[in-house]
Design a protein around this motif. Structure first.
Motif, PDB file in Angstrom:
ATOM      1  N   VAL A 211      42.134  58.346  37.360  1.00 38.42           N
ATOM      2  CA  VAL A 211      42.796  57.494  36.374  1.00 38.42           C
ATOM      3  C   VAL A 211      41.825  56.375  36.003  1.00 38.42           C
ATOM      4  O   VAL A 211      41.316  55.678  36.887  1.00 38.42           O
ATOM      5  CB  VAL A 211      44.103  56.893  36.939  1.00 38.42           C
ATOM      6  CG1 VAL A 211      44.830  56.099  35.860  1.00 38.42           C
ATOM      7  CG2 VAL A 211      45.011  57.992  37.491  1.00 38.42           C
ATOM      8  N   PRO A 212      41.531  56.190  34.721  1.00 37.88           N
ATOM      9  CA  PRO A 212      40.586  55.145  34.304  1.00 37.88           C
ATOM     10  C   PRO A 212      41.089  53.756  34.711  1.00 37.88           C
ATOM     11  O   PRO A 212      42.264  53.420  34.516  1.00 37.88           O
ATOM     12  CB  PRO A 212      40.540  55.293  32.780  1.00 37.88           C
ATOM     13  CG  PRO A 212      41.015  56.678  32.510  1.00 37.88           C
ATOM     14  CD  PRO A 212      42.025  56.969  33.566  1.00 37.88           C
ATOM     15  N   GLY A 213      40.202  52.949  35.265  1.00 37.63           N
ATOM     16  CA  GLY A 213      40.571  51.600  35.680  1.00 37.63           C
ATOM     17  C   GLY A 213      39.381  50.676  35.640  1.00 37.63           C
ATOM     18  O   GLY A 213      38.370  50.968  34.986  1.00 37.63           O
ATOM     19  N   GLN A 214      39.486  49.569  36.360  1.00 36.83           N
ATOM     20  CA  GLN A 214      38.379  48.625  36.407  1.00 36.83           C
ATOM     21  C   GLN A 214      38.444  47.793  37.674  1.00 36.83           C
ATOM     22  O   GLN A 214      39.509  47.650  38.290  1.00 36.83           O
ATOM     23  CB  GLN A 214      38.379  47.711  35.188  1.00 36.83           C
ATOM     24  CG  GLN A 214      39.538  46.721  35.129  1.00 36.83           C
ATOM     25  CD  GLN A 214      39.435  45.827  33.907  1.00 36.83           C
ATOM     26  OE1 GLN A 214      39.413  46.301  32.772  1.00 36.83           O
ATOM     27  NE2 GLN A 214      39.384  44.530  34.136  1.00 36.83           N
ATOM     28  N   THR A 215      37.306  47.272  38.047  1.00 36.29           N
ATOM     29  CA  THR A 215      37.233  46.358  39.180  1.00 36.29           C
ATOM     30  C   THR A 215      37.879  45.038  38.771  1.00 36.29           C
ATOM     31  O   THR A 215      37.607  44.517  37.686  1.00 36.29           O
ATOM     32  CB  THR A 215      35.772  46.118  39.575  1.00 36.29           C
ATOM     33  OG1 THR A 215      35.172  47.374  39.902  1.00 36.29           O
ATOM     34  CG2 THR A 215      35.679  45.191  40.782  1.00 36.29           C
ATOM     35  N   VAL A 216      38.752  44.499  39.618  1.00 36.15           N
ATOM     36  CA  VAL A 216      39.514  43.309  39.261  1.00 36.15           C
ATOM     37  C   VAL A 216      39.192  42.143  40.196  1.00 36.15           C
ATOM     38  O   VAL A 216      38.673  42.320  41.302  1.00 36.15           O
ATOM     39  CB  VAL A 216      41.032  43.591  39.286  1.00 36.15           C
ATOM     40  CG1 VAL A 216      41.405  44.577  38.193  1.00 36.15           C
ATOM     41  CG2 VAL A 216      41.485  44.100  40.654  1.00 36.15           C
ATOM     42  N   ALA A 217      39.513  40.958  39.700  1.00 36.28           N
ATOM     43  CA  ALA A 217      39.383  39.737  40.506  1.00 36.28           C
ATOM     44  C   ALA A 217      40.720  39.506  41.192  1.00 36.28           C
ATOM     45  O   ALA A 217      41.707  39.169  40.535  1.00 36.28           O
ATOM     46  CB  ALA A 217      39.012  38.559  39.613  1.00 36.28           C
ATOM     47  N   ILE A 218      40.755  39.688  42.498  1.00 41.17           N
ATOM     48  CA  ILE A 218      42.004  39.605  43.233  1.00 41.17           C
ATOM     49  C   ILE A 218      41.728  39.026  44.622  1.00 41.17           C
ATOM     50  O   ILE A 218      40.639  39.209  45.179  1.00 41.17           O
ATOM     51  CB  ILE A 218      42.665  41.008  43.322  1.00 41.17           C
ATOM     52  CG1 ILE A 218      44.089  40.918  43.861  1.00 41.17           C
ATOM     53  CG2 ILE A 218      41.803  41.962  44.134  1.00 41.17           C
ATOM     54  CD1 ILE A 218      44.861  42.239  43.727  1.00 41.17           C
ATOM     55  N   LEU A 219      42.700  38.312  45.155  1.00 39.83           N
ATOM     56  CA  LEU A 219      42.520  37.651  46.449  1.00 39.83           C
ATOM     57  C   LEU A 219      42.238  38.622  47.585  1.00 39.83           C
ATOM     58  O   LEU A 219      41.683  38.238  48.622  1.00 39.83           O
ATOM     59  CB  LEU A 219      43.763  36.827  46.789  1.00 39.83           C
ATOM     60  CG  LEU A 219      43.834  35.434  46.178  1.00 39.83           C
ATOM     61  CD1 LEU A 219      45.250  34.885  46.272  1.00 39.83           C
ATOM     62  CD2 LEU A 219      42.867  34.508  46.900  1.00 39.83           C
ATOM     63  N   ARG A 234      35.230  45.852  47.204  1.00 39.55           N
ATOM     64  CA  ARG A 234      35.673  45.852  45.807  1.00 39.55           C
ATOM     65  C   ARG A 234      37.098  46.370  45.750  1.00 39.55           C
ATOM     66  O   ARG A 234      37.556  47.095  46.633  1.00 39.55           O
ATOM     67  CB  ARG A 234      34.757  46.684  44.929  1.00 39.55           C
ATOM     68  CG  ARG A 234      34.696  48.155  45.284  1.00 39.55           C
ATOM     69  CD  ARG A 234      33.691  48.899  44.433  1.00 39.55           C
ATOM     70  NE  ARG A 234      34.085  48.962  43.036  1.00 39.55           N
ATOM     71  CZ  ARG A 234      33.242  49.294  42.061  1.00 39.55           C
ATOM     72  NH1 ARG A 234      31.973  49.561  42.328  1.00 39.55           N
ATOM     73  NH2 ARG A 234      33.678  49.354  40.800  1.00 39.55           N
ATOM     74  N   PHE A 235      37.783  45.986  44.680  1.00 41.11           N
ATOM     75  CA  PHE A 235      39.161  46.416  44.465  1.00 41.11           C
ATOM     76  C   PHE A 235      39.254  46.906  43.026  1.00 41.11           C
ATOM     77  O   PHE A 235      39.086  46.139  42.092  1.00 41.11           O
ATOM     78  CB  PHE A 235      40.123  45.247  44.701  1.00 41.11           C
ATOM     79  CG  PHE A 235      41.580  45.625  44.781  1.00 41.11           C
ATOM     80  CD1 PHE A 235      42.253  46.145  43.678  1.00 41.11           C
ATOM     81  CD2 PHE A 235      42.289  45.440  45.963  1.00 41.11           C
ATOM     82  CE1 PHE A 235      43.606  46.492  43.753  1.00 41.11           C
ATOM     83  CE2 PHE A 235      43.638  45.776  46.053  1.00 41.11           C
ATOM     84  CZ  PHE A 235      44.291  46.311  44.950  1.00 41.11           C
ATOM     85  N   ASP A 236      39.509  48.204  42.879  1.00 45.78           N
ATOM     86  CA  ASP A 236      39.618  48.807  41.555  1.00 45.78           C
ATOM     87  C   ASP A 236      41.089  49.091  41.260  1.00 45.78           C
ATOM     88  O   ASP A 236      41.811  49.624  42.111  1.00 45.78           O
ATOM     89  CB  ASP A 236      38.831  50.115  41.472  1.00 45.78           C
ATOM     90  CG  ASP A 236      37.347  49.911  41.758  1.00 45.78           C
ATOM     91  OD1 ASP A 236      36.830  48.833  41.431  1.00 45.78           O
ATOM     92  OD2 ASP A 236      36.720  50.836  42.313  1.00 45.78           O
ATOM     93  N   LEU A 237      41.531  48.755  40.067  1.00 48.18           N
ATOM     94  CA  LEU A 237      42.921  48.963  39.665  1.00 48.18           C
ATOM     95  C   LEU A 237      42.971  49.811  38.401  1.00 48.18           C
ATOM     96  O   LEU A 237      42.274  49.527  37.423  1.00 48.18           O
ATOM     97  CB  LEU A 237      43.606  47.626  39.405  1.00 48.18           C
ATOM     98  CG  LEU A 237      45.037  47.694  38.832  1.00 48.18           C
ATOM     99  CD1 LEU A 237      45.989  48.321  39.843  1.00 48.18           C
ATOM    100  CD2 LEU A 237      45.523  46.302  38.433  1.00 48.18           C
TER     101      LEU A 237
END
Length: 340
Positions: A211-219, A234-237
Motif C-alpha cells: 500500500v503506497p505510503g510515506q515516512t511520517v513525523a511521529i512520537l 522509521r515509521f511508515d504510514l
C-alpha cells in the motif's frame, strides 16, 4: 446529573477515543467514577448512562476553568481531543491532577512540554500522542526483548481509508498534514528530517499487498529509538484499503514491526511481526488511553511522580501486549527471531 467526587474527567469523552477508553476503564474498574465531558450534553449523557457510575458535563475549552462548576473534585484529566489552548492541562496543573493527552503531534508538542516543564512539580503529565497512545511502541519493546542488541527498527502501518475515526480524529490528521509533510527518522543515531519527496514508502500489508505510503513525523520514532537503543528507526504510514476490507470484511488496522540486531550469542538476527486488529484503530487507541489512565491513578503499579512522562516510561510492555490480545489483537510472526 451531578458530578461525582474524584471522577476521571475525560475531555472529548463522547467521541470515539474517549468513549472507548471510558468503556475499557469501566470493564477493568467497575466502581471508578468517570465524568464524560463534551460540547453536546445529550451525547455525553448517553455515553455516561451506558457506562454507569458516570456523569456528564459540558465544557468550554476557551475558558481556563473549562466552564465547569467550582467545588467538584476530579482524580485526573484526559484530553481525548485537540485542546488548542491547553486549557485542560492548565486546569489539571492548577489542581495538582494527573493529565494525559493524545492529539498533539510531534510537531506540536513543544507548548505542552514547556508548560509541563515549567510546573514539573505540579502533577504527572503523560504525553501520549503516539500511534494508539503508545501501544505500537510498547509492542515493539516487547518484541525487542528477544534481542541482546537492537540496531534498526522499521514500523509500517496501514490505516484503512474508511477508518480515519470520528470528526475530531479526521481534523487531527488534516491539521498535522498541514503542519509538516516531512518525515522524521533516526539514521546512524541522528534524528533527521526527510523531505516529502523522499519520504514515500510502500507498506506491506499482512496479506502481502503493498500500500503506497510515506515516512511520517511521529512520537513513536524517538520513543522507540531511546527505548531500544536502535540507531536507525522509521515509521511508515499508508492510508488505503486494509487486508480486512480486501477480504470482504470490516476495515482492519495492520502494523508491521521489523527489527534487526544481535541475539544473546552476539550473532546478527532479525524478526518481522504483524500486529493486527480486525476492528480497526478505535479499540487500540481506547486501550492505550485506558492503560495510561490506570497507571496515572496508581491503579496498577507504583504512584507516578510529577513531571513529564511518555507511555513506555510508565507501562510494562508485556502487560500491554497481554491487554492487546484480550481485546482481539492478533500478533503474527512472519520471520521469528532468526540469524541474518
Amino acid at each position: 446529573m451531578s458530578v461525582r467526587p474524584d471522577s476521571v474527567l475525560i475531555l472529548g469523552g463522547s467521541g470515539q477515543a474517549g468513549a472507548g477508553a471510558a468503556a475499557q476503564l469501566r470493564r477493568w474498574h467497575p466502581t471508578l467514577p468517570l465524568t464524560i465531558a463534551g460540547r453536546d450534553l445529550a451525547r455525553a449523557r448517553h455515553v455516561a448512562d451506558e457506562l454507569g457510575a458516570a456523569s456528564a458535563v459540558t465544557i468550554d475549552l476557551e475558558r481556563p476553568d473549562l466552564g465547569l462548576a467550582a467545588g467538584h473534585g476530579y482524580s485526573a484529566v484526559v484530553a481525548a481531543l485537540w485542546d488548542r489552548k491547553l486549557s485542560g492541562l492548565r486546569f489539571a496543573q492548577d489542581r495538582g491532577l494527573p493529565y494525559l493527552s493524545i492529539s498533539n503531534g510531534l510537531v506540536e508538542i513543544t507548548p505542552e512540554v514547556v508548560a509541563g516543564a515549567q510546573r514539573a512539580d505540579a502533577a504527572p503529565v503523560l504525553v501520549a500522542s503516539h500511534c494508539f497512545a503508545g501501544l505500537v511502541v510498547l509492542a515493539t519493546m516487547e518484541t525487542a526483548e528477544r534481542f541482546d542488541r537492537v540496531d534498526a527498527v522499521r514500523i509500517g502501518a496501514v490505516l484503512d481509508e474508511t477508518d480515519a475515526g470520528g470528526p475530531a480524529a479526521i481534523a487531527d490528521l488534516e491539521r498535522l498534514s498541514v503542519a509538516t509533510s516531512a518525515g522524521l527518522v533516526r539514521r546512524d543515531g541522528v534524528f533527521t528530517w526527510v523531505a516529502a519527496a523522499d519520504a514515500r514508502a510502500d507498506v506491506l500489508g499482512v496479506d502481502g499487498v503493498e500500500v503506497p505510503g510515506q515516512t511520517v513525523a511521529i512520537l513513536d520514532v524517538p520513543s522507540i529509538a531511546f527505548a531500544t537503543g536502535a540507531h536507525d528507526v522509521r515509521f511508515d504510514l499508508a492510508v488505503g484499503e486494509s487486508a480486512g476490507r480486501r477480504r470482504g470484511g470490516s476495515a482492519s488496522f495492520e502494523v508491521r514491526i521489523d527489527i534487526e540486531g544481535a541475539d544473546e550469542a552476539g550473532d546478527p538476527a532479525r524478526t518481522s511481526r504483524y500486529l493486527v486488529h480486525p476492528a480497526g484503530q478505535r479499540p487500540l487507541t481506547a486501550l492505550g488511553i485506558a492503560l495510561g489512565v490506570e497507571r496515572l491513578l496508581g491503579l496498577r503499579g507504583h504512584a507516578v511522580a510529577p513531571g513529564i512522562h511518555t507511555p513506555e516510561a510508565l507501562i510494562d510492555p508485556r502487560h500491554a501486549v497481554e491487554r492487546m490480545r484480550e481485546i482481539g489483537t492478533e500478533f503474527i510472526d512472519v520471520h521469528p527471531l532468526a540469524r541474518r
